[in-house]
Scaffold this active site. Structure first.
Site, PDB file in Angstrom:
ATOM      1  N   ARG A  36      -9.574 -19.092   2.748  1.00 21.46           N
ATOM      2  CA  ARG A  36     -10.220 -20.351   2.324  1.00 21.46           C
ATOM      3  C   ARG A  36     -10.852 -21.108   3.479  1.00 21.46           C
ATOM      4  NH1 ARG A  36      -6.478 -22.482  -2.526  1.00 21.46           N
ATOM      5  NH2 ARG A  36      -7.749 -24.335  -2.402  1.00 21.46           N
ATOM      6  N   LYS A 137       5.161  -7.048   0.922  1.00 23.05           N
ATOM      7  CA  LYS A 137       6.449  -7.528   0.452  1.00 23.05           C
ATOM      8  C   LYS A 137       6.535  -9.024   0.722  1.00 23.05           C
ATOM      9  CE  LYS A 137      10.234  -7.572   2.935  1.00 23.05           C
ATOM     10  NZ  LYS A 137      10.436  -8.553   3.981  1.00 23.05           N
ATOM     11  N   HIS A 167       6.979  -1.651   5.310  1.00 21.87           N
ATOM     12  CA  HIS A 167       6.459  -1.119   6.581  1.00 21.87           C
ATOM     13  C   HIS A 167       7.448  -0.176   7.261  1.00 21.87           C
ATOM     14  CE1 HIS A 167       8.748  -4.429   8.445  1.00 21.87           C
ATOM     15  NE2 HIS A 167       8.619  -3.797   9.589  1.00 21.87           N
ATOM     16  N   LYS A 171       7.115   3.715   9.827  1.00 23.00           N
ATOM     17  CA  LYS A 171       7.621   3.929  11.192  1.00 23.00           C
ATOM     18  C   LYS A 171       7.752   5.434  11.431  1.00 23.00           C
ATOM     19  CE  LYS A 171      10.224  -0.420  11.463  1.00 23.00           C
ATOM     20  NZ  LYS A 171       9.783  -1.166  12.623  1.00 23.00           N
ATOM     21  N   GLU A 205      18.854  -7.494  14.267  1.00 25.81           N
ATOM     22  CA  GLU A 205      17.762  -8.182  14.961  1.00 25.81           C
ATOM     23  C   GLU A 205      18.342  -9.262  15.860  1.00 25.81           C
ATOM     24  OE1 GLU A 205      13.944  -8.655  12.566  1.00 25.81           O
ATOM     25  OE2 GLU A 205      15.516  -9.185  11.146  1.00 25.81           O
ATOM     26  N   ASP A 224      15.598 -10.195   1.913  1.00 23.17           N
ATOM     27  CA  ASP A 224      14.594  -9.990   2.967  1.00 23.17           C
ATOM     28  C   ASP A 224      14.676  -8.588   3.574  1.00 23.17           C
ATOM     29  OD1 ASP A 224      12.532 -10.978   4.767  1.00 23.17           O
ATOM     30  OD2 ASP A 224      14.072 -10.921   6.336  1.00 23.17           O
ATOM     31  N   HIS A 229      13.986  -2.564   3.058  1.00 20.92           N
ATOM     32  CA  HIS A 229      14.116  -1.628   4.179  1.00 20.92           C
ATOM     33  C   HIS A 229      15.419  -0.821   4.132  1.00 20.92           C
ATOM     34  CE1 HIS A 229      10.758  -3.980   5.324  1.00 20.92           C
ATOM     35  NE2 HIS A 229      11.401  -4.933   5.976  1.00 20.92           N
ATOM     36  N   LYS A 319      20.242 -11.418  11.475  1.00 21.46           N
ATOM     37  CA  LYS A 319      19.427 -12.021  12.533  1.00 21.46           C
ATOM     38  C   LYS A 319      20.357 -12.722  13.514  1.00 21.46           C
ATOM     39  CE  LYS A 319      15.151 -12.723   9.972  1.00 21.46           C
ATOM     40  NZ  LYS A 319      14.497 -11.479  10.364  1.00 21.46           N
TER      41      LYS A 319
HETATM   42  C1  BG6 Z   1      10.409  -7.947   7.626  1.00 23.68           C
HETATM   43  C2  BG6 Z   1      11.347  -9.102   7.386  1.00 23.68           C
HETATM   44  O1  BG6 Z   1      10.174  -7.252   6.435  1.00 23.68           O
HETATM   45  O2  BG6 Z   1      10.979  -7.052   8.576  1.00 23.68           O
HETATM   46  C3  BG6 Z   1      11.640  -9.817   8.696  1.00 23.68           C
HETATM   47  O3  BG6 Z   1      10.758 -10.010   6.473  1.00 23.68           O
HETATM   48  C4  BG6 Z   1      12.132  -8.829   9.732  1.00 23.68           C
HETATM   49  O4  BG6 Z   1      12.604 -10.846   8.501  1.00 23.68           O
HETATM   50  C5  BG6 Z   1      11.204  -7.642   9.844  1.00 23.68           C
HETATM   51  O5  BG6 Z   1      12.210  -9.529  10.973  1.00 23.68           O
HETATM   52  C6  BG6 Z   1      11.790  -6.567  10.745  1.00 23.68           C
HETATM   53  O6  BG6 Z   1      10.841  -5.575  10.982  1.00 23.68           O
HETATM   54  P1  BG6 Z   1      10.883  -4.710  12.306  1.00 23.68           P
HETATM   55  O7  BG6 Z   1       9.760  -3.747  12.158  1.00 23.68           O
HETATM   56  O8  BG6 Z   1      10.708  -5.682  13.461  1.00 23.68           O
HETATM   57  O9  BG6 Z   1      12.230  -4.062  12.362  1.00 23.68           O
END
Ligand code: BG6
Length: 471
Positions: A36, A137, A167, A171, A205, A224, A229, A319
């Site tokens: 936008r 996502k 994603h 990897k 993380e 999340d 994942h 996290k």
């Molecule tokens: C995302 C989550 O899908 O994946 C994030 O929303 C997370 O919270 C991230 O930090 C982690 O991805 P990667 O590739 O850094 O392990």
């Protein structure tokens, strides 16, 4: 769509540039940033330039000729129609067709109105060239909303036009799990309950929630990270061999594996789940005061089928932990009989196979070895493969590179299908609901930089097991 957002800057633009640099983008590909904000082409290019510092000015200038910008409200059919007309200016492919990939890097609340507007503008009609849509996502926030979104998507696009991103599937090391399992013959015969004692999956993380407090506080770690994942990793570990590396063959097997995951009853949740929240989470911007949203969870699951009956799968993610690591540990059974002279209560541990997704990408197999010059003393040693040795000089591409290229080439193998997404929600939903029940445990506090709350360990201790350091 969402071209002025964070994902475009941090992931999509660098991945597209890298593909361009490697000569992998189709010759006539044009990238139209849509958002936008009132920008012209040059301002849009300038916005992205900073996220690709590795490009020389000359490389950037060449790449930038592929980039244009359009100020569009993606929920307005009129705006999209005007945009669609502009696309006619671009060169068609060698068959005279103009193909379009729509990438929704948008807030999830915009998915449905955008898809409706795409439909109203006639942009899903693929008679003049293929039309595909990539959806980021989170895909829904629970089973109902995911089903609703799938229905909405299917009203406009056929399933084979839809690319739902997780994603993690892009990897390299996650794809390598498939090669490791199915391009070698020595692992598959023992990849079952007869030889495997337990499986652990860790996605840890060290980062905190940061600026994503508002989104994260509504999701928490289960939605999340687990729904997508971790369950994808679980599916890849547990599935049967697909007959081909082809989208539906692969996804059919994942669907069977996810269907077999035992659903936890609301009461089971208490016995199979530990949740935590890092100290200071409440002070993150966007987080509700007194929020019980977990930033850490450890979960025990079972896969009720012939191959995995009785094998526990321990999944954890959080996290604010001590380090960033994604790893899968396959613990094999101990030898059935000990013929070497060891004290009576000694149990020789079974072999451990660690698959390190990141950051020390590689694979390690631990086994017992005789200590030299010591009667029959034994010690665990390891066989290790590291990407930086085995494939020295080759940088691992970012997951988005692979996924963008696959979507452009029409290969959906590394994207999740509608039924997979819904199955994953059907596993996570009862767990999340269990946490909402009166009397449900509040998350345990842990200090950022720790390995999660102390009771993350207790979940395994109750089974006489421990978390096994993998990578
Ligand atoms: C995302 C989550 O899908 O994946 C994030 O929303 C997370 O919270 C991230 O930090 C982690 O991805 P990667 O590739 O850094 O392990």
């Amino acid at each position: 769509m969402g071209a002025s957002g964070n994902l475009t800057r941090t992931k999509l633009a660098p991945a597209l540039f890298s593909l361009y640099h490697k000569g992998r983008l189709p010759e006539h590909l044009h990238i139209v940033g849509v958002a936008r904000d009132n920008l012209d082409d040059q301002q849009f290019r300038d916005q992205l330039r900073g996220s690709i510092p590795e490009a020389t000015d000359q490389e950037w200038d060449e790449f930038a000729t592929r980039l244009t910008y359009a100020t569009v409200d993606v929920t307005s059919a009129d705006d999209l129609w005007a945009l669609y007309r502009r696309l006619d200016e671009f060169d068609p492919d060698e068959n005279g067709k103009l193909n379009c990939l729509y990438y929704l890097a948008l807030a999830p609340s915009l998915y449905e109105p955008t898809i409706s507007a795409l439909s109203a503008a006639g942009m899903a009609d693929d008679r003049q060239g293929w039309r595909r849509i990539v959806i980021e996502k989170p895909f829904g926030s629970d089973l109902n909303s995911a089903q609703r979104l799938n229905r909405h998507v299917h009203d406009v696009f056929r399933e084979e036009q839809v690319y739902r991103i997780d994603h993690y599937l892009g990897k390299e090391t996650v794809q390598n799990l498939l090669v490791f399992r199915f391009a070698n013959s020595i692992f598959e015969p023992i990849w079952n309950r007869n030889y495997i004692d337990q499986v652990q999956i860790t996605v840890a993380e060290d980062v905190l929630v940061g600026e994503r407090g508002e989104y994260y506080d509504r999701s928490g770690v289960l939605k999340d990270m687990f729904q997508n994942h971790l369950l994808q990793l679980l599916a890849l570990i547990t599935m049967d061999p697909p007959y081909a590396f082809a989208a539906d063959a692969l996804r059919n097997e994942k669907v069977k594996a996810l269907s077999a995951v035992r659903r936890l009853s609301l009461r089971d949740v208490r016995d199979n789940l530990v949740i935590g929240q890092y100290d200071g989470y409440h002070y993150e911007p966007g987080v509700a005061p007194g929020s019980h949203t977990p930033t850490y969870a450890a979960l025990r699951l079972y896969v009720d089928n012939w191959r995995w009956h009785g094998v526990p799968f321990y999944l954890r993610s959080g996290k604010g932990l001590s380090r960033k690591t994604t790893e899968m540990v396959i613990q094999f059974r101990s030898p059935p009989h000990m013929l070497f002279p060891v004290p009576d209560d000694t149990v020789i541990p079974g072999n451990t196979l660690s698959i390190c997704v990141q950051p020390n990408e590689g694979i390690r197999l631990e086994f017992q070895s005789k200590v030299p010059d010591e009667d029959l003393g034994m010690k665990p040693v390891s066989l290790e493969f590291h990407y930086h040795d085995g494939f020295a000089g080759i940088d691992l591409p970012d997951a988005y590179e692979r996924l963008l290229l696959d979507a452009l080439e029409g290969d959906a193998a590394l994207f999740t299908r509608s039924d997979e997404i819904e199955l994953a929600w059907s596993i996570i939903d009862p767990i999340v609901h269990g946490l909402d029940l009166p009397g449900a445990p509040a998350p345990f506090r842990y200090l950022p930089g720790m390995d999660g709350p102390p009771n993350g360990e207790e979940l395994l201790l109750s089974d006489n097991r421990r978390w096994i350091p993998g990578c």
